[in-house]
Enzyme design. Structure first.
Site, PDB file in Angstrom:
ATOM      1  N   GLU B  49     155.226 -13.155  98.691  1.00  0.00           N
ATOM      2  CA  GLU B  49     154.141 -12.178  98.779  1.00  0.00           C
ATOM      3  C   GLU B  49     153.389 -12.433 100.073  1.00  0.00           C
ATOM      4  OE1 GLU B  49     153.128 -11.896  93.999  1.00  0.00           O
ATOM      5  OE2 GLU B  49     151.518 -12.278  95.438  1.00  0.00           O
ATOM      6  N   ASP B  60     139.203 -11.658  95.159  1.00  0.00           N
ATOM      7  CA  ASP B  60     139.740 -12.900  95.700  1.00  0.00           C
ATOM      8  C   ASP B  60     138.697 -13.998  95.744  1.00  0.00           C
ATOM      9  OD1 ASP B  60     142.525 -12.539  96.345  1.00  0.00           O
ATOM     10  OD2 ASP B  60     141.842 -10.993  97.740  1.00  0.00           O
TER      11      ASP B  60
END
Ligand SMILES: Cc1ncc(COP(=O)(O)O)c(C=O)c1O
Lengths: 410, 266
Positions: B49, B60
């Protein structure tokens, strides 16, 4: 294709099934984890806003706790001084705590109680949203955490002290520009991790759709009071009426205008133009920013070509935000409201003039709105009426005002 | 034709181990290094990824934020991200690459244009953090038409009916978020409980490849190895941060960390 405002439908409900206003603003651009808490909150609020008991409770707290109605006064000296339109103020800064953020904070705490949550978290820029949430949380017996940019913690000291005094924890946010935009991001991240136990309050009409709705619905108290006060004063709604309000996220303006949507009143929103020579205006509507996604909603937002959110600069922490409520994007697109900006210097001069001539002391956010009123009034006839939402008290800005103008007298 | 992502899972199932999926940010700590990192760790990892950094990421944690910050400071643009993928794919045509990021960058690039760029550079799949089901239906279909996997996310808060619908609409890989957390949080749920939830989802359609991510480190990875795949991200971002602090080479350090992770799931 341009969208239209529908009559007799509350502004907050003029979205499609994807929660988009005019097909392009708003929505729920959120991580999967928040889908359920947001769905739950959406259902709960849909139920509560129809529930008689909840409405009675809200009215009770607004009356006895917040203090309703806030004064509606004519600014005789300012009107005489400028020689033109009649200038009035809705002195929302007289509400408990000193700003309109008390409405959303109170309703959020009522909802948190109904949802069985013990914790509330919120973001704040100017510190008013944080102060009010911490105050309401204390009243309702909820534990409270406030996310605030490190830069704002320094420049809005009096509100920071108030938040601490109310027993809330302040989490300084040190990422990015260390202002409101970062505080909202960090608060949302915290909620992603704690949405099972914690209720989130967004301090303005921004974020995923439900937060826009709750905030605007609560803050609409301002115009519910005002429309009556205007009718009492003039016997009707004046045919040439301008309602001028500053816009950061857009909550005070949404609340100030809500009940007047179907009238002929003109709406003028004033964004933060920043320092005169700066290019970092916090004015996405005035400056024709493109639509992008910020904090879970599509809106006009200051960004670069890639889609990185741009930085802004304003003397007013409450307006220092790169985005703007999808509601205001919709009002702009439908041409129901007009938007302009005032610079730091204009806002300071407006503060100075208004506080010298009148018995009110607006904070730097509403001083932006006064700046526009001061510009417009002399050009208008005395049969025209301007009402400014004086939505915050200047006390929180005493350090900045002292530094910029040499003294702060109160 | 089976996608490269599906093939990875087929192969891993044959040898009875989970696919190791890494997450690093394109441009961290430099454009060049992030390509070098992909080249190195692809020897151990099965799927890569690659994050395209956004400066207002609402899901995040600190580690990935730091990586994104470094990448943006280094001037990373989407066109660089596609360049990195293209260069990597030239030497590793069969190693799947999944781009991961936030919708605004795709929106500004133009959905169709973005997908065209994905196709041209060899991207195999996409994870868009803030484009949940069902709002993602139109975009997910566009991906499918271009044979790009749109990877749906599931979380502990996702209701059963919703899980069923999402699985039905999914492509070759589904991502289960292990706990209520942003990326990089400490694992606050026991691996046993994570697997219990995981298996509950798995039973709905055992054929679907379901991977687990969020909070996985070298300490916890082996206890989750019955899953189809495991994603490690923040640990890798942190490794870069620490390498820079200690003036060490992030590329070789990352190589070691991923090698160790792989050994724990064999
Ligand atoms: C007094 C005051 N006015 C205005 C604002 C701007 O926010 P909004 O546009 O949501 O009213 C703030 C925000 O903190 C504020 O404290």
């Amino acid at each position: 294709m341009s969208s239209k405002i529908k009559k007799n439908i509350p502004l907050i409900d003029q979205h499609d099934k994807n929660f988009m206003y005019g097909g392009k603003f708003g929505g729920n651009f959120i991580p999967e984890t928040l889908k359920k808490p947001i769905d739950d909150l959406t259902k709960l609020f849909a139920k509560l806003r129809k529930e008689k008991k909840f409405l009675k409770e809200r009215d009770y707290f607004f009356q006895t706790y917040v203090g309703a109605p806030t004064p509606f006064i004519k600014l005789e000296n300012l009107t005489d001084h400028l020689g033109g339109a009649q200038i009035y103020a809705k002195v929302v800064s007289e509400a408990k705590g000193g700003a309109h953020k008390i409405y959303g904070a109170t309703v959020h705490c009522m909802i948190a109680k109904r949802a069985g949550k013990k914790y509330v978290v919120g973001d704040t820029g100017a510190g008013y949203a944080g102060k009010m949430l911490s105050m309401a949380a204390k009243k309702f017996g909820l534990k409270c955490k406030i996310f605030m940019g490190a830069k704002d913690i320094k420049r809005q000291r009096p509100n920071v002290e108030a938040i601490r005094k109310n027993g809330a924890e302040i989490v300084p946010v040190t990422t990015g520009s260390q202002t409101l935009v970062d505080a909202v991001s960090e608060c949302m991240r915290y909620w992603v991790s704690n949405c099972d136990t914690t209720h989130m309050c967004v301090g303005s009409t921004v974020g995923p759709n439900i937060f826009i709705k709750i905030c605007a619905w609560s803050t609409a108290q301002i115009s519910r009071e005002l429309i009556k006060q205007v009718q009492e004063e003039f016997g009707m709604i004046p045919s040439k009426l301008k309602l001028i309000n500053c816009v950061g996220g857009g909550s005070s303006a949404a609340g100030f205008w809500n009940e007047f949507i179907d009238t002929s009143a003109q709406f003028i929103g004033v964004e933060a133009g920043g320092p005169r020579n700066s290019k970092l205006h916090a004015a996405p509507l005035t400056n024709g920013s493109k639509i992008g996604i910020l904090h879970g909603a599509a809106q006009y937002v200051i960004q670069d070509k890639e889609g990185q959110i741009g930085s802004t600069e304003s003397i007013s922490a409450g307006l220092d935000y790169p985005g703007i409520s999808p509601l205001h994007c919709f009002l702009k697109d439908t041409k129901r409201a007009k938007y302009t900006s005032a610079s730091d210097e204009e806002a300071l001069r407006a503060y100075q003039l208004v506080s010298k001539l009148e018995n009110i002391s607006p904070s730097l956010e509403p001083s932006h709105a006064f700046a526009e009123a001061i510009k417009l009034a002399p050009k208008l006839k005395s049969s025209e009426v301007i009402i400014v939402n004086s939505c915050g008290d200047s006390l929180k800005d005493k350090d900045i005002i002292k530094q910029k103008l040499g003294s702060y007298n109160r | 034709m089976r996608s490269k992502i599906a093939e990875v899972f087929d192969n891993c199932k044959k040898i009875k181990r989970p696919a190791l999926i890494t997450y690093t940010v394109a441009g961290d700590n430099t454009k060049n290094n992030s390509l070098k990192i992909l080249n190195k760790i692809s020897k151990h990892a099965d799927i890569l990824e690659l994050g395209f950094a956004h400066n207002t990421p609402i899901a995040d944690g600190g580690q990935i934020q730091e990586s994104s910050h470094r990448a943006i400071k280094n001037g990373i643009k989407l066109k660089d991200v596609f360049q990195i993928v293209k260069k990597f794919k030239k030497n590793n045509p069969n190693k799947p690459i999944i781009l991961m990021g936030y919708f605004n960058l795709i929106y500004q690039n133009g959905e169709n244009n973005f997908l065209k760029n994905c196709k041209a550079s060899g991207v195999d799949g996409l994870i868009v953090v803030d484009l949940p089901y069902p709002e993602n239906k139109i975009f997910a279909n566009k991906c499918k038409k271009k044979s790009i996997n749109f990877i749906q996310l599931l979380s502990p808060t996702t209701s059963k009916e919703r899980i069923k619908k999402i699985i039905k609409d999914s492509h070759d890989m589904i991502y289960y978020i292990s706990m209520l957390s942003t990326t990089g949080g400490k694992l606050k749920v026991s691996p046993k409980n994570i697997l219990k939830n995981y298996n509950r989802i798995k039973r709905i359609n055992p054929k679907k490849n379901l991977v687990i991510g969020f909070g996985i480190t070298n300490k916890t990875i082996s206890s989750l190895k019955s899953a189809n795949g495991l994603v490690v991200g923040s640990l890798l971002c942190k490794t870069i941060t620490n390498s820079l602090k200690m003036r060490q080479n992030p590329v070789t350090n990352l190589d070691k960390v991923v090698y160790n992770l792989k050994n724990k799931i064999l």
